[in-house]
Design an enzyme around this catalytic site. Structure first.
Site, PDB file in Angstrom:
ATOM      1  N   LYS B  85      -0.794   7.781  -5.223  1.00  0.00           N
ATOM      2  CA  LYS B  85      -0.614   7.888  -3.686  1.00  0.00           C
ATOM      3  C   LYS B  85       0.977   7.457  -3.297  1.00  0.00           C
ATOM      4  O   LYS B  85       1.479   6.501  -4.058  1.00  0.00           O
ATOM      5  CB  LYS B  85      -1.623   6.711  -2.808  1.00  0.00           C
ATOM      6  CG  LYS B  85      -1.465   6.979  -1.506  1.00  0.00           C
ATOM      7  CD  LYS B  85      -2.496   5.946  -0.715  1.00  0.00           C
ATOM      8  CE  LYS B  85      -2.429   6.071   0.841  1.00  0.00           C
ATOM      9  NZ  LYS B  85      -3.347   5.030   1.448  1.00  0.00           N
ATOM     10  N   SER B 160      -5.937   6.937   5.182  1.00  0.00           N
ATOM     11  CA  SER B 160      -4.597   7.628   4.998  1.00  0.00           C
ATOM     12  C   SER B 160      -4.630   8.217   3.589  1.00  0.00           C
ATOM     13  O   SER B 160      -3.683   9.007   3.420  1.00  0.00           O
ATOM     14  CB  SER B 160      -3.808   6.442   5.184  1.00  0.00           C
ATOM     15  OG  SER B 160      -3.754   5.312   4.047  1.00  0.00           O
ATOM     16  N   SER B 184      -9.045   3.151   3.931  1.00  0.00           N
ATOM     17  CA  SER B 184      -8.248   4.239   3.628  1.00  0.00           C
ATOM     18  C   SER B 184      -8.542   4.968   2.066  1.00  0.00           C
ATOM     19  O   SER B 184      -7.853   6.049   1.719  1.00  0.00           O
ATOM     20  CB  SER B 184      -6.810   4.150   3.556  1.00  0.00           C
ATOM     21  OG  SER B 184      -6.369   3.865   4.976  1.00  0.00           O
TER      22      SER B 184
END
Lengths: 98, 511
Positions: B85, B160, B184
């Site tokens: 990420k 997210s 997330s």
């Protein structure tokens, strides 16, 4: 319970160092008023005798011996700066001119 | 095993990839190239990756292959590629946290978890898309465009960490790293049909991970199976002296738990009556509830005892969270001052540092980030602190006490992970409150610091999209998630004739 006006949002945005444009202020004021009203429900539940919990871990201060260790070089530290000059960060004026 | 074409290689689990590498049935270069080929073909459709490091990934893969050829002893996942990420700093590789503020930021150091991936000798394929500074539940708040769900390109992949979960669900990476502040990792896992784990708070180092809300943030694995997630969890976990909130204790034995007995006889599984209650009824879609009930049946069949528990303060968790997160975020994001790194906008008329900072922050932050910074600044401001932030921290205490009481009656707690299946891109963008409701089941765990996992529980009848079940355990008991998750995963695989991730349709090519 809340009544977050457009002027309130402009004031808080100034505290947060965000120069909002007019159309942003108009939109955010309505949304924030709704959100603040909703989060205010935390006042319905927690009594005075409940201690606040700031963190999920019982934290103690963590220190280490004060010894010189390898760190970023000056070039590395400045590599992402929007402006740099003579080995320093380049910043706009901070004090008033007078 | 037949792994003769590179297309097949991406369908393997990480465990199968590691086994194939160890047995000499595939090379890391083949594996890595197979994923890079798939990324090249499908990333324009998905926008799962913001940065692709083909050269770096192949260099690591070649080194691993050479080391293996020399007979060197290698870590279990050596040569298995991974995606990270874009919230974790990668030395020499642009790291943006999904924000224009950090566009072009090249970190001079690696986050501890990235260093661990390098030590594990896993080729890093690239950096995955995310909501800006991890604020969001749909990856629509990325400054670099939304990520699309591999199950349906018109739908969101959760947030997210939608980029990481979409990459894993779409077979663009076998494993990925996520960060979970209010769900997330777990919520994107649920809506993409993958496994997502939020370890115990402090169980994985956050050093070098761009901070959102420091008392809530946790790094964890995204995978397609529970066993794969466990292998990555053990790579990531452990004490880090560079993170003062890092727990100084051994990593819980999650791999052993994920591969151990499938018998759950005697296990007490708690169903929290209040999870999903918005105060105005249940937030859950019928197909989500149906799959959840079927999972409870499977757990019973495995020998578990289902008990109902009450956590009366969970209904206030969302409100407390949406005070605590913005408050901590407003403080953390104060570092973006346009002086040392990040974007700078200079107004025309001989501006001061303060004016440059205010103009830069207006230009470079997106709407959701500004909304939360201003909310947090308000909640912390003089005259309002006690009514908002202080009260929210008391609610946090009540939620932690609810968990303690629940874990006296149950060994693990379960709930649906997300209230609905993946919604359509654009549907909730104009309504922040509707967006926030996606995290209703995942947030309590972040407030209390307990670990949580989402595994796929099937497809919803009404739309054929993946649904997730969440498992929660007491702090430092992460292995319970893996034991229960692996047993349930296997029972569901047999009952549903295959894993959920195997049923994903082929991705449409869009440019």
């Amino acid at each position: 319970m809340s009544n977050l006006s457009r002027d309130d949002v402009a004031h808080v945005a100034m505290l947060a160092r965000i120069q909002l444009e007019d159309h942003e202020l108009d939109r955010l004021a309505g949304q924030l008023d709704q959100i603040v009203d909703w989060v205010g429900q935390v006042n319905e539940v927690a009594a005075d005798d409940v201690p606040p919990m700031s963190h999920p871990l019982p934290l103690v201060n963590v220190t280490r011996p004060d010894e010189v260790r390898p760190s970023l070089s000056q070039e590395e530290a400045l590599a992402n700066a929007p402006a740099a000059d003579d080995g320093r960060f380049g910043v706009p004026r901070i004090l008033d001119e007078e | 095993m037949t792994t003769t074409t590179t297309g097949d290689l991406t369908r393997l689990t990480a465990v199968q990839m590691a086994d194939a590498l160890a047995a000499g049935e595939a090379t890391s270069v083949q594996l890595t190239q197979a994923h890079l080929d798939r990324i090249e073909r499908y990333n324009p459709s998905l926008n799962a990756f913001l940065l692709i490091d083909a050269e770096g990934a192949l260099a690591t893969a070649r080194e691993v292959d050479e080391a293996r050829a020399r007979g060197e002893e290698l870590p279990r996942l050596a040569g298995v590629p991974i995606a990270v990420k874009d919230i974790a700093c990668t030395k020499g590789l642009t790291t943006t946290a999904g924000s224009r503020m950090l566009e072009g930021f090249v970190p001079p150091y690696d986050a501890t978890i990235v260093g661990k991936l390098r030590a594990a000798r896993m080729p890093i394929l690239g950096k995955t898309n995310m909501d800006e500074f991890a604020m969001g539940s749909s990856t629509e708040h990325s400054a670099f465009g939304p990520t699309r769900n591999p199950w349906d390109l018109d739908r969101i992949p959760g947030g997210s960490g939608g980029g990481s979960s979409a990459a894993v669900a779409g077979f663009l990476a076998p494993l990925a790293i996520g960060s979970d502040t209010g769900g997330s990792i777990r919520q994107p896992g649920a809506v993409t049909g993958t496994v997502g784990v939020k370890p115990t708070y402090g169980g994985v180092s956050r050093y070098g991970v761009i901070a959102l809300a420091s008392s809530l943030d946790q790094i964890g694995p995204c995978a397609r199976t529970v066993a794969d997630a466990a292998l990555l969890h053990e790579v990531l976990g452990g004490h880090d002296p560079l993170d003062s909130t890092s727990i100084d204790a051994p990593v819980p034995p999650v791999v052993a738990a994920a591969t151990g007995t499938r018998d759950l006889t005697g296990l007490r599984v708690g169903v929290v009556r209040e999870i999903g209650d918005t105060g105005e009824g249940s937030a859950f879609q019928p197909g989500v509830i149906q799959r959840f009930e079927e999972s409870l049946e499977q757990l019973r069949a495995l020998g578990a005892q289902i008990v109902e528990v009450s956590c009366p303060h969970f209904v206030y968790a969302m409100a407390a969270y949406y005070l605590i997160l913005p408050s901590e975020a407003s403080s953390n994001l104060a570092r973006y001052d346009a002086m040392r790194y990040g974007a700078r906008t200079t107004p025309d008329d001989s501006p001061s540092a303060e004016q440059v900072m205010a103009a830069s922050r207006d230009q470079a932050f997106g709407d959701e980030v500004k909304r939360r910074i201003i909310l947090g600044t308000y909640a912390l401001s003089s005259g309002y602190y006690d009514a908002y932030y202080g009260q929210a921290q008391k609610v946090r205490t009540l939620i932690a006490r609810d968990f303690e009481a629940a874990f006296e009656q149950a060994d693990v707690l379960v709930s649906p992970t997300a209230p609905t299946t993946a919604f359509r891109i654009g549907d909730k963008m104009q309504d922040p409150m509707a967006m926030y409701l996606n995290d209703i089941a995942t947030i309590p765990a972040n407030l209390a610091g307990v670990p949580g996992m989402s595994i796929p529980s099937g497809l919803a009848k009404e739309d054929g999209l993946p649904v997730g079940i969440q498992i929660l355990a007491p702090a430092m008991e992460d292995q319970r998630l893996y034991a229960v998750g692996a047993a349930l995963e296997e029972a569901l695989r047999v009952a549903q004739d295959g894993y959920v991730f195997e049923k994903a349709p082929e991705i449409e090519v869009r440019s």
